[in-house]
Design an enzyme around this catalytic site. Sequence first.
Site, mmCIF file in Angstrom:
data_model
loop_
_atom_site.group_PDB
_atom_site.id
_atom_site.type_symbol
_atom_site.label_atom_id
_atom_site.label_comp_id
_atom_site.label_asym_id
_atom_site.label_seq_id
_atom_site.Cartn_x
_atom_site.Cartn_y
_atom_site.Cartn_z
ATOM 1 N N ARG A 81 2.593 37.500 12.493
ATOM 2 C CA ARG A 81 3.929 37.210 11.981
ATOM 3 C C ARG A 81 4.108 37.852 10.611
ATOM 4 O O ARG A 81 3.192 37.876 9.796
ATOM 5 C CB ARG A 81 4.111 35.693 11.889
ATOM 6 C CG ARG A 81 5.471 35.290 11.388
ATOM 7 C CD ARG A 81 5.772 33.861 11.749
ATOM 8 N NE ARG A 81 4.925 32.909 11.038
ATOM 9 C CZ ARG A 81 5.093 31.588 11.144
ATOM 10 N NH1 ARG A 81 6.014 31.086 11.924
ATOM 11 N NH2 ARG A 81 4.302 30.769 10.474
ATOM 12 N N ASP B 229 9.120 21.383 6.472
ATOM 13 C CA ASP B 229 8.025 22.366 6.471
ATOM 14 C C ASP B 229 8.376 23.583 7.323
ATOM 15 O O ASP B 229 7.629 24.561 7.335
ATOM 16 C CB ASP B 229 6.722 21.720 6.967
ATOM 17 C CG ASP B 229 6.877 21.054 8.322
ATOM 18 O OD1 ASP B 229 7.749 20.174 8.460
ATOM 19 O OD2 ASP B 229 6.142 21.420 9.255
HETATM 20 P P1 AMP Z 1 5.084 22.922 13.740
HETATM 21 O O1 AMP Z 1 5.742 21.729 14.344
HETATM 22 O O2 AMP Z 1 4.626 23.945 14.741
HETATM 23 O O3 AMP Z 1 5.891 23.531 12.658
HETATM 24 O O4 AMP Z 1 3.727 22.410 13.090
HETATM 25 C C1 AMP Z 1 3.638 21.303 12.238
HETATM 26 C C2 AMP Z 1 2.245 21.206 11.660
HETATM 27 O O5 AMP Z 1 1.284 21.056 12.695
HETATM 28 C C3 AMP Z 1 1.807 22.404 10.845
HETATM 29 O O6 AMP Z 1 1.013 21.933 9.789
HETATM 30 C C4 AMP Z 1 0.994 23.192 11.843
HETATM 31 O O7 AMP Z 1 0.057 24.036 11.215
HETATM 32 C C5 AMP Z 1 0.313 22.095 12.618
HETATM 33 N N1 AMP Z 1 -0.049 22.519 13.973
HETATM 34 C C6 AMP Z 1 0.782 22.782 15.003
HETATM 35 N N2 AMP Z 1 0.095 23.143 16.095
HETATM 36 C C7 AMP Z 1 -1.214 23.104 15.778
HETATM 37 C C8 AMP Z 1 -2.437 23.357 16.466
HETATM 38 N N3 AMP Z 1 -2.453 23.733 17.760
HETATM 39 N N4 AMP Z 1 -3.590 23.212 15.792
HETATM 40 C C9 AMP Z 1 -3.598 22.830 14.509
HETATM 41 N N5 AMP Z 1 -2.501 22.577 13.786
HETATM 42 C C10 AMP Z 1 -1.312 22.702 14.409
HETATM 43 MG MG MG Z 2 5.887 24.607 11.222
#
Ligand code: AMP
Ligand code: MG
Length: 497
Positions: free
Chosen positions: A180, A256
Amino acid sequence: MSEAVSDATLFPFSNSYARMPERFFAMLPPTPVAEPGLVVVNDTLALELGLDPELLRSPEGIASLAGNHVPEGAQPLAMAYAGHQFGGWSAQLGDGRAILLGEVIGRDGVRRDIQLKGSGPTPFSRMGDGRAALGPVLREYIISEAMHALGIPTTRALAVVTTGEPVYREQPLPGAILTRVAKSHIRVGTFQYFAAREDTDALRLLADHVVARHFPDTGEAENPYAALLERVVKTQAELIASWMLVGFIHGVMNTDNMAVGGETIDYGPCAFMDWYHPETVYSSIDQTGRYAYGNQPGIAQWNLIRLAQALLPLISTDEDAAIEIAKPIINRFADHYETAYETGLAAKFGLSEVREDDPELMQDLLARMAANQADFTLTFRRMSTPGGSPRELFVDPTAFDAWSERWRQRLAQQELSETERFDAMRAVNPAVIPRNHLVEHALTAAVERADFAPTFALKAALERPFEDPAPDAAIDGIPLTLPPRPDQVVPATFCGT
Ligand code: AMP
Ligand code: MG
């Protein structure tokens, strides 16, 4: 990779975030994968960044995109951040499955992050595996590049590789990594992270970094941090307006997932609306419709209030004084938004300026579209096409006819010729968008049969969204520009995280 490989030219890194204090991140390399497989390198983007696409496709290039090799000059790290997720506070999020390799300065002179997403666990992974599944990676690749082609600020997708390892969600799925590219990955939640820890020194360093990187002119302002807030508010208002004008629903507008640089970021269960309705929700995790299409401006402002709160200690050491400064800035969100949205909407209607009665005229059509399940994109495209009419898209076509009389009268009041008006309208009303059923079709072929042809065909079609494709343009028999038939509708999208 052998030590002998020289890859100094792969990414000409020039890193700045890695020079921030240690508490801004965790330094660690990506976790190697079993069997890197190149799916795609985005040549156009590589060239814009001053990178050599052929080098990216070389064995050391692919190894770097998979996280099996740390290219020279990289200072890999996972960024720390916090955030409000669906309104609930989380003091500790951070890159749980992403690694920032470093920054490069593109041909346009702009500094951009190169980040691997799906690159293995980090200290911020919590319960997650640090990985990404192929479907969501391709969804981000297709939709972020489509947004860019539509002229909407967004993170970009430089490459996709498969890992040769399964990721376990509801079922085992092929794993993948997205490279990205972003003007930065600094989020509203990054500010919240330091504010929550009452770490004003870090907050100031972060704000100064953002000012220098994204809004250098605000550094000259009397109160640079108030000026920073003002710019982020305006930039976000304009960004959300641009989403609304193409029917984009982000799906997870957590703090976030809001980048202060003003780019659309973190494509999860996002989708483009087919038939117009303000309550449209696709995300399977958005049970209450918090992030519905019509809620997006209000949510953006809510997120910006969280940013304002985080910035208060910088705006003034006297909290009450800081609030007095921040409040009117936040309140101007609505003005910034209305201006951007109404100007953009007027252009969609072929109006070269917004007159007093125009907002009501325009909202009247939208209300009729909502009541008649009229396709958002196609209605405007047909209105932009000589000889075209969207009337059959309405359950009751006379609902359009009645409105269109008023529109004709309004159009007659401006100097524009018909040809000029049609040209202007076709430049803002896309013919091709990443419709959910087409995206889903492409992802299914890739995930179930390792057939990437539909993904590439869709990506190619999305590169010129304002040009009419051939009338019979289709992907595996699915028409490119038509709304889904009832049996083709894909009502829900999944994050896949
Ligand atoms: P998102 O909803 O994708 O924006 O993610 C929210 C949080 O969860 C962020 O801190 C991401 O880095 C973490 N996160 C999402 N998917 C994973 C994963 N498969 N493994 C570890 N952290 C994750
Ligand atoms: Mg995120």
